[in-house]
Design a protein around this motif. Sequence first.
Motif, short mmCIF file in Angstrom:
data_model
loop_
_atom_site.label_atom_id
_atom_site.label_comp_id
_atom_site.label_asym_id
_atom_site.label_seq_id
_atom_site.Cartn_x
_atom_site.Cartn_y
_atom_site.Cartn_z
N VAL A 80 13.49 16.31 0.19
CA VAL A 80 12.79 15.81 -0.86
C VAL A 80 12.28 14.23 -0.32
O VAL A 80 13.02 13.59 0.44
CB VAL A 80 13.57 15.77 -2.36
N TYR A 81 11.12 13.87 -0.86
CA TYR A 81 10.62 12.69 -0.62
C TYR A 81 10.30 12.03 -1.81
O TYR A 81 9.70 12.55 -3.10
CB TYR A 81 9.06 12.76 0.17
N SER A 82 10.53 10.92 -2.23
CA SER A 82 10.18 9.87 -3.54
C SER A 82 9.56 8.98 -3.12
O SER A 82 9.92 7.83 -2.12
CB SER A 82 11.61 9.69 -4.12
N PHE A 83 8.12 8.66 -3.48
CA PHE A 83 7.34 7.55 -3.08
C PHE A 83 7.36 6.56 -4.27
O PHE A 83 6.70 7.14 -5.19
CB PHE A 83 5.92 7.97 -2.80
N TRP A 84 7.53 5.37 -4.13
CA TRP A 84 7.18 4.71 -5.02
C TRP A 84 6.49 3.24 -4.79
O TRP A 84 6.61 2.69 -3.75
CB TRP A 84 8.86 3.55 -5.54
N ILE A 85 5.42 3.22 -5.58
CA ILE A 85 4.30 2.35 -5.46
C ILE A 85 4.25 1.42 -6.41
O ILE A 85 4.24 1.54 -7.51
CB ILE A 85 3.02 3.00 -5.31
N MET A 86 4.49 0.02 -5.85
CA MET A 86 4.29 -1.07 -6.69
C MET A 86 2.99 -1.87 -6.66
O MET A 86 2.92 -2.69 -5.63
CB MET A 86 5.51 -2.00 -6.41
N PRO A 87 1.97 -1.63 -7.32
CA PRO A 87 0.83 -2.34 -7.27
C PRO A 87 0.45 -3.78 -7.67
O PRO A 87 -0.34 -4.37 -7.51
CB PRO A 87 -0.27 -1.35 -7.97
N GLN A 88 1.88 -4.39 -8.36
CA GLN A 88 1.73 -5.87 -8.85
C GLN A 88 2.82 -6.43 -8.15
O GLN A 88 3.46 -7.14 -8.96
CB GLN A 88 1.62 -5.65 -10.70
N ALA A 89 3.17 -6.24 -6.93
CA ALA A 89 4.37 -7.00 -6.51
C ALA A 89 3.74 -8.38 -6.20
O ALA A 89 2.75 -8.51 -6.15
CB ALA A 89 4.63 -6.04 -5.07
N THR A 90 4.64 -9.17 -5.61
CA THR A 90 4.42 -10.67 -5.43
C THR A 90 3.67 -10.52 -3.97
O THR A 90 3.84 -9.68 -3.25
CB THR A 90 5.90 -11.60 -5.08
#
Length: 250
Positions: A80-90
Motif C-alpha cells: 500500500v502507498y499513502s500519499f499526503w499532499i500539503m498545498p499550504q505548507a510553510t
Amino acid sequence: MDKEAFIKDEGLMCYDIYFYIDLPQVDQSTKRVYINIEIQNKASPRYHLVTRSIAYSSRMISSQWGREYDSENYDGMKKVYSFWIMPQATKSKDGCINQLKIAENHLSGNYEEKIESYDKEEQLMIYLSKGHSPNDKYESYDEILMPIGALLNNTLNYQEKNEVIKEYGLDDEEFEERMRDMCNLGEVIELEALEKGTKKGTQKERIRSIKNIMTKLKMSFKEAIAFLEIPEDEVLELEDAFNNDLKNKN
C-alpha cells in the motif's frame, strides 16, 4: 474503491482518494498495489500527519483480510502507498518530499529477508507552499511538484494554472475541464479554512459550508464532516440540523 473503511470497534476512516492498480510484469503476471491520496490543507493539525498516514496505511493493509490474504496465506498481502499532499505548507517546507517505509536492520548476523516479504507499506509526505511562484522551478522532482502545486494553489486563477499545465504537457480537453471545475472551488476552500476544526460561525453557516463541500466536491455528509474536521461532539447536532433543513425544503 469505497472511500469509507469501517472496522468494528476501530471506527470509520474516510479516504480522499482510494484505488488499486494492477501492474503488468515481465512474466505476464500482474502485481497489485493499493494507493491512497490525501490532500491536507492544514499541514499542522493537533497531531503529527505522519502518525495519521501510518494509521491509514495500516487500515489499507488490514482491510485486505479475506480478499488478498488470510491466515493460510499472509504472502497474498499487497503493498500500500499513502500519499499526503500539503498545498499550504510553510515556505521552509516548500518542495520537501519525505518517504517513510519499512526497512530491514541487521542487529546480529548477515541473513537477509527477501524485500518483497516486508516491503508492504510506504508513505510519501509532499509539502508545497502557495507562495511558490509558477516561474520558479523546483530543484528536484519539478515535473511532479510544479503541476500539483499549481493545481492545488487557491491563489492562482484558471489562466495561471492553465499556463503551468500546458508547459508540463497536461493540456488535453478533459483535463482542462476538470481544472476549470477545481478553480470554481475557491469559495469552498475559503469556507473550509474558516470553519475547519473551529466553532466559529452560526450553525446555519456551518450547514451551508457542509452543503457547499458536498455539492462542489461531490462528497457525502460523512465525507464533508471528515473533510472539515468537525469535532465529534458537534457532529450529531449538525446532522440533525442538516436533516431537518432537508425535510423543511422538501
